[in-house]
Design a protein around this motif. Structure first.
Motif, mmCIF file in Angstrom:
data_model
loop_
_atom_site.group_PDB
_atom_site.id
_atom_site.type_symbol
_atom_site.label_atom_id
_atom_site.label_comp_id
_atom_site.label_asym_id
_atom_site.label_seq_id
_atom_site.Cartn_x
_atom_site.Cartn_y
_atom_site.Cartn_z
ATOM 1 N N LEU A 180 0.827 -1.208 0.000
ATOM 2 C CA LEU A 180 0.000 0.000 0.000
ATOM 3 C C LEU A 180 0.861 1.257 0.000
ATOM 4 C CD1 LEU A 180 -2.784 -0.959 2.556
ATOM 5 C CD2 LEU A 180 -2.882 -1.075 0.081
ATOM 6 N N GLN A 192 -0.890 7.218 0.647
ATOM 7 C CA GLN A 192 -2.198 7.821 0.390
ATOM 8 C C GLN A 192 -3.300 6.781 0.544
ATOM 9 O OE1 GLN A 192 -2.425 10.995 0.035
ATOM 10 N NE2 GLN A 192 -4.652 11.005 -0.052
ATOM 11 N N ASP A 193 -3.003 5.536 0.100
ATOM 12 C CA ASP A 193 -3.997 4.468 0.279
ATOM 13 C C ASP A 193 -4.200 4.159 1.743
ATOM 14 O OD1 ASP A 193 -2.615 2.754 -2.587
ATOM 15 O OD2 ASP A 193 -4.197 4.287 -2.469
ATOM 16 N N GLN A 235 -6.419 6.857 3.380
ATOM 17 C CA GLN A 235 -7.819 6.856 2.969
ATOM 18 C C GLN A 235 -8.520 5.530 3.235
ATOM 19 O OE1 GLN A 235 -7.687 7.906 -1.177
ATOM 20 N NE2 GLN A 235 -7.083 10.029 -0.778
ATOM 21 N N SER A 236 -7.829 4.568 3.814
ATOM 22 C CA SER A 236 -8.437 3.244 4.019
ATOM 23 C C SER A 236 -9.243 3.206 5.316
ATOM 24 C CB SER A 236 -7.350 2.172 4.053
ATOM 25 O OG SER A 236 -7.905 0.942 4.418
#
Length: 676
Positions: free
Chosen positions: A62, A65-66, A69-70
């Motif tokens: 990951l 940013q992922d 936002q997860s």
């Protein structure tokens, strides 16, 4: 004069001996306490490091940013952070931005970017200096590891905050006097926790007695010296390193303990010496010998008990982990296997589609064999694997193996099977498992031509597998029978596997009263393995293959499974066979559907939410149709005790996921018997 001097001399000798003994006991007591506290700290640090490894494993592929936002990650962090009181999990990116399990995304300037930079090139767990948590305003210190992406580049740091109060609350209960104290100290002298409390940020100098002792004996030790952190009086120090972590637990015992013990021992000596000096010396000698012997025996018993408990806990945890892992892998495998069978029965007209379907089937079968090998080795180790032996033709069994499905290498492999018909009394499934493991091992390690031979060798029936692959180093050959031992692989692990195949083959061969051996002339010269089983006379009543019961006349089928993919794939496969199928997602729906649909056979998942499959089976057996219908249990757990629980609950058969057409056929054969 002599009458006065002799008793006095004896008392002085006794006083000195008792003081030394009391001091030695104090050192021993302090060292044992330091050892116990170090063991406790080691378990705590290991659990936090394991937590960090779990999180890093989830984040390996990951981007930051992922991660930010997860919502699933945020929920996981909160749950993990709540597993221990006062635990806060922090994720830092390369610039120092942080995500906290206590909530919020913020800049980590207060956490110290120097600490972030210190972990960038270090693969070990690091421990930061104590500080104040900006979210809770509580004292804490951070332990963490760097986080790498899939290409090995530095992505940030995963940290877990540890509250010194957790350790200090335990240490406080160990102090017997106000002059005793306990400290957790980093290898560079930084104090992480201390009881009684001292001012925050204290650091031991390199000239302090403890730091000099650590320089001399870096793992554990004890000494006597002034306590400069307290009042400067002389005390007994005992320290122990916390595993491989750069942290020490230091237990400090006041000299008051020594004098108290000495006084309690001297009173009887003085009284007895005044009356009978000779008797005192004899009694002291035997008393000392007995005390030392009892102490040694008690210490040995304690150590054996502790080691036994640790081993039992570790073994129990391993078995539970293997069972849960197998269950979690088998559930998705069931969907893949059934879906592949549906595509196979529908027919793949496109060559690429047919090739892809073959890959799916081979890899699913490979994964299932890995799971089965892992569970079977655990069963054999504990003596829980039961063999269902019957007479069988070893050559015929090998010839019926789908050898193409064992080639998961993606390159052409030539299989040469030959030999003579030899009969053995063995478990057919286990013999096939041994043969498949040996053949797949030959494929995995570079075999291009694999020869499989069945032959008689005196009183033995021998199954040999020979390949022209990469061979085996001489020093490794003697250790290949041990679990998890493999030949050397590069970092990309091109051969894969868990290192269980040969260990399982050896254990299964021994379980049949046979033997197992291997040979290789060295690297690049291939390898050969031989399984020898006791030979028997040829059987005169070979079994005939019965027609597939799954293709019988239309039946009414109920499928109860909470996993939609498993439920739907099984429904589609059965409908392709012409059966009338309805499905249910939980126990309550299954009970209602059974009473209204009145099926001939029901496939029920054991791990249903709410009412589980065992309870559903008990209730179904109480209904009118349930007394005659076939009930088949579906489960990711396949241990003997799991099967026994299913049969006890009322199931006719226990099918372990992923189910195959052969497994379904087994259940439909029971339906044929019920009809008869």
């Amino acid at each position: 004069m002599a009458a006065f001097v002799v008793p006095l001399a004896l008392i002085l000798v006794a006083a000195y001996a008792n003081y030394r003994h009391a001091e030695n006991e104090a050192f021993l007591r302090a060292q044992k306490t330091a050892d116990a506290l170090s063991e406790h700290a080691l378990r705590t640090f290991r659990s936090h490091e394991h937590l960090v490894d779990i999180i890093n494993g989830h984040l390996e592929h990951l981007r930051w940013q992922d991660i930010v936002q997860s919502p699933l990650l945020a929920s996981m962090l909160r749950q993990l952070g709540q597993s221990e009181e006062d635990t806060n999990i922090l994720l830092l990116d390369r610039s120092g931005q942080a995500i906290s399990s206590k909530g919020g995304i913020y800049d980590s300037a207060a956490l110290g970017r120097d600490y972030l930079r210190s972990l960038e090139n270090v693969d070990e767990m690091a421990i930061d200096q104590p500080s104040v948590d900006p979210t809770s305003q509580q004292r804490r210190f951070l332990i963490g590891k760097r986080r790498l992406n899939s290409s090995g580049a530095f992505e940030g740091v995963t940290l877990v905050s540890v509250s010194p109060k957790y350790f200090e609350s335990i240490y406080a209960g160990l102090l017997e006097t106000t002059e005793d104290y306990v400290a957790m100290v980093r290898a560079d002298g930084v104090i992480l926790a201390h009881v009684p409390p001292i001012e925050n940020g204290r650091t031991l100098s390199a000239r302090s007695g403890l730091m000099q002792a650590i320089q001399r004996e870096p793992e554990a030790g004890s000494f006597s010296g002034p306590a400069k952190l307290m009042d400067g009086s002389k005390r007994i120090f005992a320290y122990n390193r916390v595993g491989r972590y750069p942290v020490y637990v230091n237990y400090v015992l006041s000299k008051t303990y020594v004098w108290t013990e000495w006084k309690s021992r001297m009173v009887p000596y003085v009284l007895v010496c005044l009356g009978a000096t000779a008797l005192l010396l004899v009694a002291a000698f035997f008393s000392y010998r007995r005390a030392v012997g009892e102490q040694a025996a008690w210490q040995q018993w304690l150590e054996e008990s502790r080691m036994r408990m640790v081993a039992e806990d570790a073994n129990r945890a391993k078995d539970d982990f293997i069972a849960i892992l197998a269950h979690e892998l088998r559930s998705p495998l069931a969907s893949v296997t059934l879906s592949a069978e549906i595509l196979k029965r529908l027919g793949a007209q496109n060559a690429i589609a047919a090739a892809s379907l073959g890959i799916i089937n081979r890899q699913a079968a490979h994964l299932r064999r890995l799971v089965d090998d892992m569970l079977d080795l655990a069963r054999i180790t504990h003596g829980k694997l039961a063999l269902q032996c019957r007479p069988l033709d070893l050559l015929a069994l090998v010839q019926n193996i789908d050898l193409a499905s064992l080639n998961t290498s993606g390159r052409p492999v030539v299989f040469d099977v030959s030999g003579t018909s030899v009969w053995v009394n063995a478990d057919a499934a286990r013999v096939e498992q041994m043969a498949c493991n040996l053949i797949q091992n030959a494929v995995r390690y570079g075999g291009k031509t694999i020869k499989v031979r069945v032959a008689e060798a005196g009183e033995w029936a021998e199954l040999s597998v020979q390949d022209d692959g990469q061979g085996i180093e001489p020093g490794l050959l003697t250790r290949l029978w041990e679990p998890f031992v493999q030949g050397k692989q590069s970092i990309d692990r091109p051969h894969g596997g868990l290192g269980l195949g040969l260990a399982l083959v050896r254990q299964l061969a021994l379980g049949h009263g046979g033997r197992f051996q291997g040979h290789s002339d060295g690297p690049g010269k291939g390898a050969s393995f031989i399984v020898a089983l006791p030979r028997i006379a040829s059987s005169t009543t070979p079994e005939e293959d019965a027609p597939e019961a799954l293709d019988r006349a239309q039946a009414r089928v109920l499928v109860v499974d909470d996993q939609e993919d498993v439920r739907e794939s099984l429904r589609l496969l059965l409908e392709l066979k012409g059966h009338e199928v309805i499905t249910a997602a939980n126990g309550e729906e299954g009970l209602t559907a059974f009473e209204s649909f009145q099926p001939d056979i029901a496939f029920v998942d054991i791990g249903l939410p709410g009412m589980d499959g065992l309870e559903l089976a008990r209730r179904l057996r109480k209904t009118g149709r349930g007394k005659t219908a076939v009930l088949a249990a579906l489960s990711g757990y396949g241990r003997d005790e799991d099967r026994a629980d299913s049969i006890k609950a009322g199931f006719d058969v226990h099918l372990t996921k992923p189910v195959t057409p052969r497994d379904l056929d087994k259940a439909f054969r029971l339906l044929s018997r019920h009809d008869a």
